[in-house]
Write an enzyme that holds these catalytic residues in place. Structure first.
Site, PDB file in Angstrom:
ATOM      1  N   GLN A 253      -4.307  -1.543   9.804  1.00 46.10           N
ATOM      2  CA  GLN A 253      -4.282  -2.870   9.176  1.00 46.10           C
ATOM      3  C   GLN A 253      -4.821  -3.932  10.124  1.00 46.10           C
ATOM      4  OE1 GLN A 253      -3.528  -3.267   6.004  1.00 46.10           O
ATOM      5  NE2 GLN A 253      -3.605  -5.493   5.948  1.00 46.10           N
TER       6      GLN A 253
ATOM      7  N   LYS B 227       0.841  -1.200   0.000  1.00 50.10           N
ATOM      8  CA  LYS B 227       0.000   0.000   0.000  1.00 50.10           C
ATOM      9  C   LYS B 227       0.879   1.254   0.000  1.00 50.10           C
ATOM     10  CE  LYS B 227      -3.766  -2.411   2.347  1.00 50.10           C
ATOM     11  NZ  LYS B 227      -4.523  -2.684   3.586  1.00 50.10           N
TER      12      LYS B 227
ATOM     13  N   ASP C 115     -10.805   2.784   4.344  1.00 51.13           N
ATOM     14  CA  ASP C 115     -11.224   1.378   4.300  1.00 51.13           C
ATOM     15  C   ASP C 115     -12.738   1.256   4.126  1.00 51.13           C
ATOM     16  OD1 ASP C 115      -9.227  -0.571   4.451  1.00 51.13           O
ATOM     17  OD2 ASP C 115      -8.970  -0.344   6.611  1.00 51.13           O
TER      18      ASP C 115
HETATM   19  N1  GUN Z   1      -6.544  -6.755   6.277  1.00 47.32           N
HETATM   20  C1  GUN Z   1      -6.862  -7.467   5.176  1.00 47.32           C
HETATM   21  N2  GUN Z   1      -7.510  -6.690   4.287  1.00 47.32           N
HETATM   22  C2  GUN Z   1      -7.597  -5.459   4.833  1.00 47.32           C
HETATM   23  C3  GUN Z   1      -8.142  -4.219   4.388  1.00 47.32           C
HETATM   24  O1  GUN Z   1      -8.719  -4.080   3.299  1.00 47.32           O
HETATM   25  N3  GUN Z   1      -8.008  -3.183   5.253  1.00 47.32           N
HETATM   26  C4  GUN Z   1      -7.431  -3.298   6.454  1.00 47.32           C
HETATM   27  N4  GUN Z   1      -7.350  -2.227   7.238  1.00 47.32           N
HETATM   28  N5  GUN Z   1      -6.909  -4.422   6.903  1.00 47.32           N
HETATM   29  C5  GUN Z   1      -6.988  -5.505   6.084  1.00 47.32           C
END
Ligand code: GUN
Length: 282
Positions: A94, A50, A117
């Site tokens: 995350q 990311k 998110d």
């Molecule tokens: N863990 C796995 N996928 C995601 C996501 O899309 N966002 C976040 N914050 N954590 C994740």
């Protein structure tokens, strides 16, 4: 005959190209902050991806790493602080967090306008109401793949296997908004194969490798595989490899839905920045 491959990397590139163009028109540089707690190897890799994509795109990107022993109170305090920073446009924490930390309370502490998110209850509610929400990235990516390849959604029967808040539930709303007839199946669903065989569009979002076999797929169906399972060191989806022999279109794993999640996160960040800084909502 093998199903046509829906190349998520190509779609993701087209999304980021578009965003790069949008960015040249903005009088500011959007800033994304990703918070990671602890050293879960998958999370380390995802967060790195990311951060790298955001930087390449020309956003200001910051990763904040907190120790494994961070308390709920400390984490909430830090999230509130970052969320209140006027220079920050998007923030995400995350998942998963090391136990016993509670991700829900953390998601609710984020300013909904910066919740890239799309997990804050305000954004979830707006999504279900058809309002101006920030939409969860993976389900948004599914719709984008359909549109990129010109695959029709209106009037189609969509079966989503998996009812998570991350994918299954938001995907159901998004397909419904596009006038599909949507069914959400899960671990207690009876005669799953009979149901999935009725699907024109089948979404697999369970997290179990090869759960969906060729007998469960209608010939010619669009199959979107959201599964990311590590099998003997390799990434594998929820869809059995033989499904390619019956499906009309199929997202591969890796290289299908995964790259779209990151691309849509970039889109959410640019959109959050534009809306919040009063640039009309890109
Ligand atoms: N863990 C796995 N996928 C995601 C996501 O899309 N966002 C976040 N914050 N954590 C994740």
């Amino acid at each position: 005959m093998a199903a046509e491959r829906l190349d998520g990397r190509e779609v993701a590139r087209s999304v980021t190209r578009e965003l790069a163009e949008t960015l040249t028109t903005l009088p500011f540089k959007p800033q994304l902050v990703v918070v990671r707690v602890g050293e879960d190897p998958a999370s380390v890799a995802y967060v790195r991806g990311k951060d790298r994509t955001a930087t390449q795109l020309g956003l200001t990107s910051r990763v904040e790493v907190l120790g494994e022993s961070t308390t709920q109170r400390e984490l909430l305090a830090r999230v509130l602080e970052i969320s209140a920073d006027p220079e920050v446009d998007g923030i995400l924490v995350q998942d998963p967090l090391p136990p016993p930390l509670d991700i829900r309370a953390v998601q609710e502490a984020i300013d909904p306008a910066k919740d890239v998110d799309g997990f804050h209850p305000v954004n979830v509610g707006r999504l279900w109401n058809g309002g101006r929400a920030l939409v969860p990235c993976t389900p948004a990516g599914l719709i984008r793949i359909m549109d990129f390849y010109g695959l029709e959604i209106a009037g189609k029967r969509v079966v989503i296997v998996g009812r998570s808040s991350l994918v299954g539930k938001p995907a159901a709303v998004l397909f419904l908004q596009r006038d599909a007839t949507v069914t959400v199946a899960h671990s207690k669903t009876r005669s799953l194969g009979t149901l999935t065989r009725e699907a024109d569009i089948l979404v697999a979002a369970v997290g179990r490798h090869a759960l969906l076999t060729r007998e469960m797929v209608k010939p010619g169906a669009v199959v979107l595989d959201v599964g990311i399972n590590r099998v003997e060191g390799k990434l594998r989806g929820d869809v059995h490899p033989e499904v390619t022999e019956v499906a009309g279109y199929l997202t591969p794993v890796p290289g299908g839905v995964g790259p779209m999640t990151v691309a849509m996160l970039m889109q959410n960040t640019v959109m959050a920045a534009s809306r919040r800084r009063g640039d009309g909502g890109a």
